[in-house]
Design a protein around this motif. Structure first.
Motif, PDB file in Angstrom:
ATOM      1  N   UNK A 262      -2.524  -0.824  -0.830  1.00  0.00           N
ATOM      2  CA  UNK A 262      -2.304  -1.129  -2.241  1.00  0.00           C
ATOM      3  C   UNK A 262      -2.014   0.148  -3.022  1.00  0.00           C
ATOM      4  N   UNK A 263      -1.544  -0.013  -4.220  1.00  0.00           N
ATOM      5  CA  UNK A 263      -1.181   1.110  -5.070  1.00  0.00           C
ATOM      6  C   UNK A 263      -2.414   1.951  -5.419  1.00  0.00           C
ATOM      7  N   UNK A 264      -2.209   3.268  -5.563  1.00  0.00           N
ATOM      8  CA  UNK A 264      -3.274   4.188  -5.968  1.00  0.00           C
ATOM      9  C   UNK A 264      -2.837   4.926  -7.225  1.00  0.00           C
ATOM     10  N   UNK A 265      -3.776   5.191  -8.106  1.00  0.00           N
ATOM     11  CA  UNK A 265      -3.525   6.012  -9.287  1.00  0.00           C
ATOM     12  C   UNK A 265      -4.577   7.117  -9.295  1.00  0.00           C
TER      13      UNK A 265
ATOM     14  N   UNK B  49       1.664  -0.506   0.776  1.00  0.00           N
ATOM     15  CA  UNK B  49       2.553  -1.045   1.811  1.00  0.00           C
ATOM     16  C   UNK B  49       3.690  -1.882   1.237  1.00  0.00           C
ATOM     17  N   UNK B  50       3.478  -2.449   0.052  1.00  0.00           N
ATOM     18  CA  UNK B  50       4.526  -3.232  -0.598  1.00  0.00           C
ATOM     19  C   UNK B  50       4.784  -2.673  -1.986  1.00  0.00           C
ATOM     20  N   UNK B  51       5.984  -2.893  -2.482  1.00  0.00           N
ATOM     21  CA  UNK B  51       6.338  -2.417  -3.822  1.00  0.00           C
ATOM     22  C   UNK B  51       5.475  -3.110  -4.868  1.00  0.00           C
TER      23      UNK B  51
ATOM     24  N   UNK C 196       7.912   1.836  -5.857  1.00  0.00           N
ATOM     25  CA  UNK C 196       8.355   1.419  -4.527  1.00  0.00           C
ATOM     26  C   UNK C 196       7.264   1.646  -3.475  1.00  0.00           C
ATOM     27  N   UNK C 197       7.294   0.851  -2.427  1.00  0.00           N
ATOM     28  CA  UNK C 197       6.314   0.974  -1.345  1.00  0.00           C
ATOM     29  C   UNK C 197       6.330   2.377  -0.755  1.00  0.00           C
ATOM     30  N   UNK C 198       5.145   2.949  -0.587  1.00  0.00           N
ATOM     31  CA  UNK C 198       5.005   4.230   0.090  1.00  0.00           C
ATOM     32  C   UNK C 198       5.559   5.438  -0.635  1.00  0.00           C
TER      33      UNK C 198
ATOM     34  N   UNK D 271      -2.490  -1.886 -15.227  1.00  0.00           N
ATOM     35  CA  UNK D 271      -2.330  -3.227 -14.666  1.00  0.00           C
ATOM     36  C   UNK D 271      -1.008  -3.297 -13.913  1.00  0.00           C
ATOM     37  N   UNK D 272      -1.104  -3.667 -12.642  1.00  0.00           N
ATOM     38  CA  UNK D 272       0.062  -3.790 -11.780  1.00  0.00           C
ATOM     39  C   UNK D 272       0.326  -5.263 -11.511  1.00  0.00           C
ATOM     40  N   UNK D 273       1.594  -5.587 -11.328  1.00  0.00           N
ATOM     41  CA  UNK D 273       2.006  -6.962 -11.076  1.00  0.00           C
ATOM     42  C   UNK D 273       1.281  -7.576  -9.884  1.00  0.00           C
ATOM     43  N   UNK D 274       1.154  -6.832  -8.787  1.00  0.00           N
ATOM     44  CA  UNK D 274       0.534  -7.350  -7.573  1.00  0.00           C
ATOM     45  C   UNK D 274      -0.907  -6.888  -7.417  1.00  0.00           C
TER      46      UNK D 274
END
Length: 149
Positions: free
Chosen positions: A28-31, A56-58, A98-100, A132-135
């Motif tokens: 998942x996304x990191x900040x 792993x995913x956008x 984007x992913x990665x 807040x992220x979409x996914x």
């Protein structure tokens, strides 16, 4: 018996390390590394900068929110240059991650705009911003206020 327990224990440790390396937070996304500049006494706006790394995913950053005791309004902004060569800043609806890949919110580019500051941002001050992220949904990131460089 002791040798068997040692082998089983070592196997469990290696399995845990493999699971941690293959999954966990990388999916998942990191900040991270969020910071804001100090603000002058009469300044009523500030900005937060942060490094966002895709999983792993956008995903897409769709909202940011600072505590209301820091700023009355929080928006996602981008600094661009107009046709006359002047720097312009304005709200954007979202930022694709984007992913990665790593997306830098930094001076002169994308940033989180803090408007109607409750008080000047002071060096050493810390507060959280919720991205807040979409996914991925909500990701809370600590922000450190630093002296301007």
């Amino acid at each position: 018996m002791i040798r068997r327990l040692a082998v089983v224990g070592l196997g469990m440790v290696l399995m845990a390390m493999t699971v941690a390396a293959c999954g966990g937070d990388d999916d998942t996304v990191k900040a991270e590394d969020a910071w804001a500049r100090t603000s002058a006494m009469m300044q009523d706006a500030g900005a937060v900068y942060v490094t966002i790394t895709g999983g792993e995913t956008a995903d897409t950053l769709v909202r940011a929110q600072a505590p209301t005791d820091i700023a009355a309004m929080t928006e996602i902004h981008e600094t661009t240059m107009n046709d006359e060569g002047a720097m312009m800043m304005g709200e954007v609806p979202a930022i694709d991650v984007p992913a990665g890949t790593t997306v830098m919110l930094e001076p002169g580019g994308y940033h989180i705009m803090l408007m109607n500051l409750a008080a000047p941002l002071e060096s050493g001050q810390e507060f959280d911003v919720v991205l807040t992220f979409e996914t991925a949904g909500e990701v809370t990131v600590p922000v450190e206020v630093r002296e301007q460089e």
